[in-house]
Motif scaffolding. Structure first.
Motif: not given
Length: 448
Positions: A242-247, A284-298
């Motif tokens: 909804h936030m993205v739809e509002e611009g 529009g999310f661009e994952p960073r190193k910590n984001d990849f690390c969290n997903v890899i751990r999961c």
């Protein structure tokens, strides 16, 4: 006086010339003479005009700004002295102190009064708070500053008076103040402290439109953080859409928080996390190193080591250099899947990239060698760790010791225990348990 005499003689000469030119106009000559005489009198009195006793003050002394400031300070001091004796009638003491110096309380003065009420917190503070608010609404006529309501809402939130905070928010226009999104965000932050307050938030969002408050990006962020705190990621993602739809733009930190919350949920598997990551990328999310690390751990916890390796490759393709933590997780996932060939390649790859293995890297890799029954290679790796700048710990020795006992090499296991004691490595009951289990499994009950 000489200058005045010369000016008077010149004026008489000028008057005679005019009268000669206009002999038939006696009025003009008389008026000129009058002008000359009045000028002469004014010139003679100029030197007395700036004498101190004749000076005119532009305003009265008691109306100057410094005098008012001084009076305010005196009124505050008088108020502080009065409340030292009693804290039950703050408003009456407050108004009496200002009336004694014949000045009207300002909005800043009432702000000071509320701070005193919050700090002193008498037994009947809730009744006094309502009394002061009623007085400001019905007696005073100034425009109440918004900062006053912000402090009050935080105070009400600290005392879990959520309904009173909501009532105060919608009452703000009665105090001759137009509420902005700033005070709205404070109210939402107060309500989002617990699940009971979160249930009131939708009603607040609808009612806020009646007082012309448009929700901004900061408001969405507060709500999304609150939903993530209680683990409701699905509703948080709906708000993000909804936030993205509002611009509004996508906040990378908010998306990282949502992804980390998704990874922490116990009932979430690696496949759902990957789908959620794709959904975040879609907005529009661009994952960073910590984001990849969290997903890899999961993924590793879910037993999907190959998927973790693929995500590691995507990470490098995105231009993000994985750190040693990411490689440790991928190594652990591949070894748990018994994919030792890929694990060896990953270990060689991190060395080629110039990453320095830490104790977790060595423990995972030595565990892989012991699982493959490559005990000699595992012991060689353990002995060479100190030369490589990473001393083995108790977990490292326990891994090799367990492998030796399972292989029936009890003599080498005893030698390793002695070596651990010589190196002053604290042996715990778990270490003796491994050795005792090895002795009993091989029939050496007495020594066990």
């Amino acid at each position: 006086m000489l200058k005045v005499r010369i000016a008077s003689e010149k004026a008489n000469q000028w008057q005679q010339k005019i009268c000669a030119n206009y002999p038939k106009n006696p009025f003009f000559c008389n008026s000129t003479a009058l002008f000359t005489s009045s000028s002469s009198r004014k010139s003679s009195s100029l030197h007395n005009y700036y004498i101190r006793k004749r000076r005119k003050w532009p305003i009265q002394p008691y109306k100057t700004q410094w005098q008012q400031s001084f009076a305010f300070q005196l009124a505050k001091q008088s108020f502080m002295q009065s409340i030292r004796k009693s804290k039950t009638h703050l408003l009456s003491d407050f108004t009496d102190s200002f009336a004694a110096y014949e000045i009207d309380p300002t909005p800043q003065s009432y702000h000071f009064l509320f701070k005193i009420l919050i700090r002193k917190r008498p037994s009947n503070w809730d009744d006094q708070l309502r009394e002061i608010l009623d007085h400001i609404e019905k007696v005073e006529n100034f425009e109440t500053p918004e900062c006053l309501f912000i402090d009050l809402m935080k105070f009400l939130g600290d005392n879990n008076m959520l309904n009173d905070a909501v009532e105060l928010f919608f009452r703000i226009p009665k105090f001759r103040c137009d509420p902005s999104v700033e005070v709205f965000n404070v109210l939402v932050s107060v309500l989002c402290r617990n699940e009971k307050g979160l249930e009131i938030v939708p009603h607040i969002l609808i009612k806020s439109q009646e007082i012309n408050i448009r929700i901004e990006e900061s408001s969405f962020e507060i709500l999304i953080r609150a939903l993530c705190r209680v683990g409701n990621v699905s509703h948080a993602f709906e708000l993000l859409n909804h936030m993205v739809e509002e611009g509004f733009g996508v906040d990378q930190k908010i998306c990282s928080l949502m992804l980390a919350t998704m990874c922490r949920q116990l009932n979430c598997n690696g496949g759902e996390v990957m789908l959620f990551l794709d959904d975040l990328k879609g907005v529009g999310f661009e994952p960073r190193k910590n984001d990849f690390c969290n997903v890899i751990r999961c993924l590793v916890k879910d037993g999907k080591g190959k998927d973790a390796l693929e995500l590691l490759k995507q990470m490098r393709m995105s231009g993000i250099m994985p750190d040693i933590i990411c490689y440790n997780l991928v190594l652990e996932g591949l070894i748990n899947d018994r994919d030792f060939l890929r694990a060896d390649k990953v270990f060689d790859e991190l060395l080629v990239l110039g990453l320095v293995p830490d104790i977790c890297t060595y423990n995972v890799y030595i565990s892989s060698l012991c699982t493959q029954k490559k005990l000699d290679d595992g012991i060689k790796m353990l002995l060479s760790m100190e030369d490589l700048g990473c001393a083995p710990n108790l977990s490292t020795y326990s891994t090799v010791l367990r492998a030796l006992c399972l292989a029936g090499e009890l003599d080498r296991a005893k030698e390793m225990v002695n070596e651990m004691q010589q190196k002053c490595i604290q042996v715990n009951p778990r270490t003796y348990e491994i050795l005792i289990n090895g002795l009993t499994s091989n029939g050496d009950i007495d020594e066990a």
